[in-house]
Scaffold this motif. Structure first.
Motif, PDB file in Angstrom:
ATOM      1  N   ASP A   1       0.799  -1.228   0.000  1.00 23.50           N
ATOM      2  CA  ASP A   1       0.000   0.000   0.000  1.00 23.50           C
ATOM      3  C   ASP A   1       0.836   1.285   0.000  1.00 23.50           C
ATOM      4  O   ASP A   1       0.372   2.316   0.471  1.00 23.50           O
ATOM      5  N   TRP A   2       2.045   1.226  -0.533  1.00 25.92           N
ATOM      6  CA  TRP A   2       2.826   2.464  -0.633  1.00 25.92           C
ATOM      7  C   TRP A   2       2.126   3.393  -1.613  1.00 25.92           C
ATOM      8  O   TRP A   2       1.739   2.986  -2.710  1.00 25.92           O
ATOM      9  N   PRO A   3       1.923   4.641  -1.253  1.00 25.42           N
ATOM     10  CA  PRO A   3       1.095   5.559  -2.062  1.00 25.42           C
ATOM     11  C   PRO A   3       1.840   6.171  -3.263  1.00 25.42           C
ATOM     12  O   PRO A   3       1.956   7.385  -3.401  1.00 25.42           O
ATOM     13  N   GLU A   4       2.327   5.312  -4.152  1.00 26.93           N
ATOM     14  CA  GLU A   4       3.100   5.794  -5.316  1.00 26.93           C
ATOM     15  C   GLU A   4       2.284   6.764  -6.172  1.00 26.93           C
ATOM     16  O   GLU A   4       2.772   7.797  -6.595  1.00 26.93           O
ATOM     17  N   ALA A   5       1.021   6.417  -6.452  1.00 29.06           N
ATOM     18  CA  ALA A   5       0.184   7.278  -7.294  1.00 29.06           C
ATOM     19  C   ALA A   5      -0.060   8.626  -6.622  1.00 29.06           C
ATOM     20  O   ALA A   5      -0.022   9.673  -7.272  1.00 29.06           O
ATOM     21  N   ALA A   6      -0.281   8.592  -5.313  1.00 26.73           N
ATOM     22  CA  ALA A   6      -0.513   9.848  -4.588  1.00 26.73           C
ATOM     23  C   ALA A   6       0.743  10.708  -4.595  1.00 26.73           C
ATOM     24  O   ALA A   6       0.661  11.935  -4.752  1.00 26.73           O
ATOM     25  N   LEU A   7       1.907  10.096  -4.451  1.00 27.18           N
ATOM     26  CA  LEU A   7       3.159  10.862  -4.488  1.00 27.18           C
ATOM     27  C   LEU A   7       3.369  11.501  -5.860  1.00 27.18           C
ATOM     28  O   LEU A   7       3.830  12.636  -5.966  1.00 27.18           O
ATOM     29  N   ALA A   8       3.007  10.798  -6.914  1.00 29.91           N
ATOM     30  CA  ALA A   8       3.111  11.358  -8.266  1.00 29.91           C
ATOM     31  C   ALA A   8       2.189  12.566  -8.407  1.00 29.91           C
ATOM     32  O   ALA A   8       2.553  13.566  -9.026  1.00 29.91           O
ATOM     33  N   ARG A   9       0.988  12.475  -7.830  1.00 28.78           N
ATOM     34  CA  ARG A   9       0.055  13.609  -7.882  1.00 28.78           C
ATOM     35  C   ARG A   9       0.631  14.810  -7.120  1.00 28.78           C
ATOM     36  O   ARG A   9       0.508  15.950  -7.566  1.00 28.78           O
ATOM     37  N   VAL A  10       1.267  14.542  -5.973  1.00 24.08           N
ATOM     38  CA  VAL A  10       1.876  15.618  -5.192  1.00 24.08           C
ATOM     39  C   VAL A  10       2.984  16.281  -6.004  1.00 24.08           C
ATOM     40  O   VAL A  10       3.103  17.507  -6.048  1.00 24.08           O
ATOM     41  N   LEU A  11       3.809  15.473  -6.676  1.00 28.44           N
ATOM     42  CA  LEU A  11       4.901  16.016  -7.487  1.00 28.44           C
ATOM     43  C   LEU A  11       4.393  16.869  -8.650  1.00 28.44           C
ATOM     44  O   LEU A  11       5.094  17.752  -9.119  1.00 28.44           O
ATOM     45  N   SER A  12       3.171  16.608  -9.083  1.00 30.17           N
ATOM     46  CA  SER A  12       2.602  17.421 -10.159  1.00 30.17           C
ATOM     47  C   SER A  12       1.936  18.693  -9.617  1.00 30.17           C
ATOM     48  O   SER A  12       1.369  19.461 -10.367  1.00 30.17           O
ATOM     49  N   GLY A  13       2.001  18.889  -8.298  1.00 32.71           N
ATOM     50  CA  GLY A  13       1.482  20.113  -7.711  1.00 32.71           C
ATOM     51  C   GLY A  13       0.151  19.978  -7.007  1.00 32.71           C
ATOM     52  O   GLY A  13      -0.357  20.931  -6.436  1.00 32.71           O
ATOM     53  N   GLU A  14      -0.431  18.798  -7.036  1.00 34.81           N
ATOM     54  CA  GLU A  14      -1.724  18.588  -6.402  1.00 34.81           C
ATOM     55  C   GLU A  14      -1.570  18.434  -4.886  1.00 34.81           C
ATOM     56  O   GLU A  14      -0.575  17.898  -4.405  1.00 34.81           O
ATOM     57  N   ILE A  15      -2.554  18.883  -4.146  1.00 33.50           N
ATOM     58  CA  ILE A  15      -2.577  18.678  -2.696  1.00 33.50           C
ATOM     59  C   ILE A  15      -3.380  17.414  -2.431  1.00 33.50           C
ATOM     60  O   ILE A  15      -4.521  17.284  -2.873  1.00 33.50           O
ATOM     61  N   VAL A  16      -2.761  16.477  -1.724  1.00 34.57           N
ATOM     62  CA  VAL A  16      -3.395  15.196  -1.435  1.00 34.57           C
ATOM     63  C   VAL A  16      -3.611  15.113   0.071  1.00 34.57           C
ATOM     64  O   VAL A  16      -2.696  15.346   0.846  1.00 34.57           O
ATOM     65  N   GLN A  17      -4.844  14.786   0.469  1.00 34.25           N
ATOM     66  CA  GLN A  17      -5.162  14.666   1.891  1.00 34.25           C
ATOM     67  C   GLN A  17      -5.853  13.336   2.157  1.00 34.25           C
ATOM     68  O   GLN A  17      -6.454  12.748   1.259  1.00 34.25           O
ATOM     69  N   GLY A  18      -5.782  12.897   3.405  1.00 34.18           N
ATOM     70  CA  GLY A  18      -6.526  11.714   3.824  1.00 34.18           C
ATOM     71  C   GLY A  18      -5.953  10.403   3.332  1.00 34.18           C
ATOM     72  O   GLY A  18      -6.649   9.392   3.310  1.00 34.18           O
TER      73      GLY A  18
END
Length: 183
Positions: free
Chosen positions: A150-167
């Motif tokens: 369950d490592w959040p690879e997709a979420a980290l990619a979204r963060v790197l693109s400038g998106e704010i990820v919560q929860g």
């Protein structure tokens, strides 16, 4: 006299300090052989930050040509003083922010683009049992702490693109080998 210079935002020239009893440092100036005072306000934009006081005697009178030079120096001094105050304010704010981040009882990581941890707050030791140095010195945070399922690879990619990820939830490895769910 400094108050007058600041109130008028203009230089004040006193040709004879003997005639200025309200001047607080008159006795010291006269005892040092000074008879003339040029007091220039130090203004940073519209804010006063002090005065520049130049003293002279009968042999060293201030010519009219010196006033523009003194005013230019006063502007530079005022700017330097204002920048020093700003620097102190920024340092105090930075220290306050660092203290907040270091001491909050929540995990805070900062990763570089390669997934290495470049900062972690003290909560990593409290919550996961790891000394901060162990986490920061790990080659990649994912291999060191992350659960493979369950490592959040997709979420980290979204963060790197400038998106704010919560929860986001994932498991992180405790020092004792067990897994802890973290959000």
């Amino acid at each position: 006299i400094p108050g007058q210079a600041l109130a008028t935002q203009a230089p004040v020239l006193i040709e004879d300090l003997n005639r200025e009893p309200p001047f607080l440092r008159r006795e010291a100036a006269l005892a040092s052989g000074y008879q003339i005072l040029l007091c220039v306000p130090l203004m940073a934009q519209t804010k006063s930050v002090g005065t520049l006081q130049l003293y002279g005697n009968a042999e060293r009178r201030f010519s009219s040509e010196i006033l523009p030079l003194v005013q230019a120096i006063a502007e530079q001094l005022a700017l330097a003083i204002a920048k020093a105050h700003l620097h102190q304010t920024v340092r105090a704010s930075e220290a306050e922010y660092r203290s907040l981040v270091e001491n909050i009882p929540k995990l805070i990581f900062r990763l570089d683009l390669d997934g290495r941890c470049v900062f972690v707050n003290r909560a990593v030791q409290t919550i996961l049992g790891w000394p901060n140095e162990s986490v920061v010195n790990a080659p990649r945070l994912r291999e060191f702490l992350g659960h493979p399922d369950d490592w959040p690879e997709a979420a980290l990619a979204r963060v790197l693109s400038g998106e704010i990820v919560q929860g986001l939830e994932c498991r992180l490895r405790h020092r004792d080998g067990s897994w802890r769910w973290c959000q």
